[in-house]
Scaffold this motif. Structure first.
Motif, PDB file in Angstrom:
ATOM      1  N   PHE A 121      12.369  67.564  17.722  1.00 23.89           N
ATOM      2  CA  PHE A 121      11.853  66.607  16.731  1.00 23.89           C
ATOM      3  C   PHE A 121      12.950  65.777  16.070  1.00 23.89           C
ATOM      4  N   LYS A 122      14.221  66.016  16.467  1.00 24.92           N
ATOM      5  CA  LYS A 122      15.350  65.294  15.827  1.00 24.92           C
ATOM      6  C   LYS A 122      15.199  65.384  14.298  1.00 24.92           C
ATOM      7  N   LEU A 123      15.102  66.617  13.834  1.00 24.01           N
ATOM      8  CA  LEU A 123      14.848  66.850  12.408  1.00 24.01           C
ATOM      9  C   LEU A 123      16.010  66.355  11.555  1.00 24.01           C
ATOM     10  N   PRO A 124      15.722  65.875  10.354  1.00 23.79           N
ATOM     11  CA  PRO A 124      16.814  65.449   9.464  1.00 23.79           C
ATOM     12  C   PRO A 124      17.706  66.647   9.120  1.00 23.79           C
TER      13      PRO A 124
ATOM     14  N   SER B  74      14.070  61.292  13.438  1.00 19.46           N
ATOM     15  CA  SER B  74      14.653  60.101  14.092  1.00 19.46           C
ATOM     16  C   SER B  74      14.094  59.947  15.502  1.00 19.46           C
ATOM     17  N   ILE B  75      12.834  59.598  15.596  1.00 16.73           N
ATOM     18  CA  ILE B  75      12.202  59.441  16.920  1.00 16.73           C
ATOM     19  C   ILE B  75      11.595  58.033  16.982  1.00 16.73           C
ATOM     20  N   ARG B  76      11.962  57.295  18.030  1.00 17.77           N
ATOM     21  CA  ARG B  76      11.407  55.946  18.190  1.00 17.77           C
ATOM     22  C   ARG B  76      10.068  56.006  18.928  1.00 17.77           C
ATOM     23  N   LYS B  77       9.139  55.140  18.512  1.00 17.69           N
ATOM     24  CA  LYS B  77       7.809  55.124  19.134  1.00 17.69           C
ATOM     25  C   LYS B  77       7.880  54.863  20.635  1.00 17.69           C
TER      26      LYS B  77
ATOM     27  N   GLY C 134       9.154  59.967  21.776  1.00 18.55           N
ATOM     28  CA  GLY C 134       8.024  59.361  21.067  1.00 18.55           C
ATOM     29  C   GLY C 134       6.791  59.314  21.965  1.00 18.55           C
ATOM     30  N   LYS C 135       7.012  58.897  23.211  1.00 14.37           N
ATOM     31  CA  LYS C 135       5.874  58.795  24.148  1.00 14.37           C
ATOM     32  C   LYS C 135       5.314  60.190  24.469  1.00 14.37           C
TER      33      LYS C 135
ATOM     34  N   THR D 204       5.974  62.079  10.879  1.00 16.87           N
ATOM     35  CA  THR D 204       6.411  61.423  12.122  1.00 16.87           C
ATOM     36  C   THR D 204       5.251  61.338  13.112  1.00 16.87           C
ATOM     37  N   LEU D 205       4.497  62.437  13.264  1.00 17.21           N
ATOM     38  CA  LEU D 205       3.378  62.439  14.218  1.00 17.21           C
ATOM     39  C   LEU D 205       2.283  61.464  13.760  1.00 17.21           C
TER      40      LEU D 205
END
Ligand SMILES: Nc1ncnc2c1ncn2[C@@H]1O[C@H](COP(=O)(O)OP(=O)(O)OP(=O)(O)O)[C@@H](O)[C@H]1O
Length: 201
Positions: A57-60, A72-75, A80-81, A108-109
């Motif tokens: 999840f690239k958690l902070p 920090s996840i890009r759509k 993200g996909k 994020t979700l």
């Protein structure tokens, strides 16, 4: 069942990880995406294709309940996909994670899946045991630790708790002393009274 988030709340040895792997296999067998994460690296290695929650999840890195942090996840990126297409997410040993991290995943979700539903509407299965390790708070008090637990999160009321009760580890090892699983529960609940066992701890 109306809720889509569940917690497998079960004492050590009752088969949380075993059941988690069965659920993952069942979903994947039907061609759907089931993501497996755990709060610790060791727990992640016990899940089929499991990774740590931090990595997935690239958690902070810093946790702050005041900030509405997200991951920090890009759509449009690969993760993200994947999270948009996933049918189920399994998070083992979630009781060790700071609730700010779980809340960041929720936000994020919701963003990735354009949904205001809890966890963006994805079926989410947490597994853990509040008798075991809780979130580690540097120089934290008991109150700080409780505040960091998933149970203190606004998300808690949206999670349906499911319980496993039979200690399968004891059962498989032929431990016939029926007191053992009960003693283990008492130890977790800090009301263990067997002085001989206490001395050997
Ligand atoms: N339904 C089952 N049938 C057969 N074996 C099982 C079953 N459930 C669990 N086991 C076995 O019991 C043992 C304990 O299970 P598992 O490690 O999944 O428990 P756990 O609740 O995750 O424990 P812990 O909290 O200590 O990590 C394992 O060896 C597992 O293979």
């Amino acid at each position: 069942m109306t809720k889509k988030s569940f917690l497998l709340d079960a004492p050590g040895g009752t088969g949380k990880t075993f059941l988690a792997n069965l659920i993952l296999a069942k979903i994947r067998q039907s061609g759907k995406i089931a993501i497996a994460v755990a709060s610790s690296g060791i727990a992640a290695t016990l899940l089929k294709d499991g990774k740590t929650a931090h990595s997935t999840f690239k958690l902070p890195l810093s946790v702050n309940l005041e900030q509405q942090s997200t991951c920090s996840i890009r759509k449009n990126g690969p993760i993200g996909k994947l999270l948009q297409d996933a049918s189920l997410i399994m998070w083992d040993e979630c009781t060790m994670s700071h609730r700010a991290h779980i809340e960041a995943v929720n936000r994020t979700l919701q963003d990735l899946r354009n949904s205001s539903a809890v966890m963006g509407g994805i079926t989410f299965v947490f597994a853990g045991d509040f008798r075991q390790t809780l979130p580690v708070i540097n120089r934290g008090t008991r109150a700080d630790i409780i505040k960091a637990c998933l149970k203190s999160s606004p998300l808690w009321t949206t999670i349906e708790t499911l319980k496993l009760r039979t200690n399968m580890r004891a059962h498989l090892h032929g431990i016939t002393d029926s007191d053992f699983p009960q003693q283990l529960l008492k130890l977790g609940g800090r009301n263990f009274s067997n002085s001989k066992f206490k001395r050997s701890l």
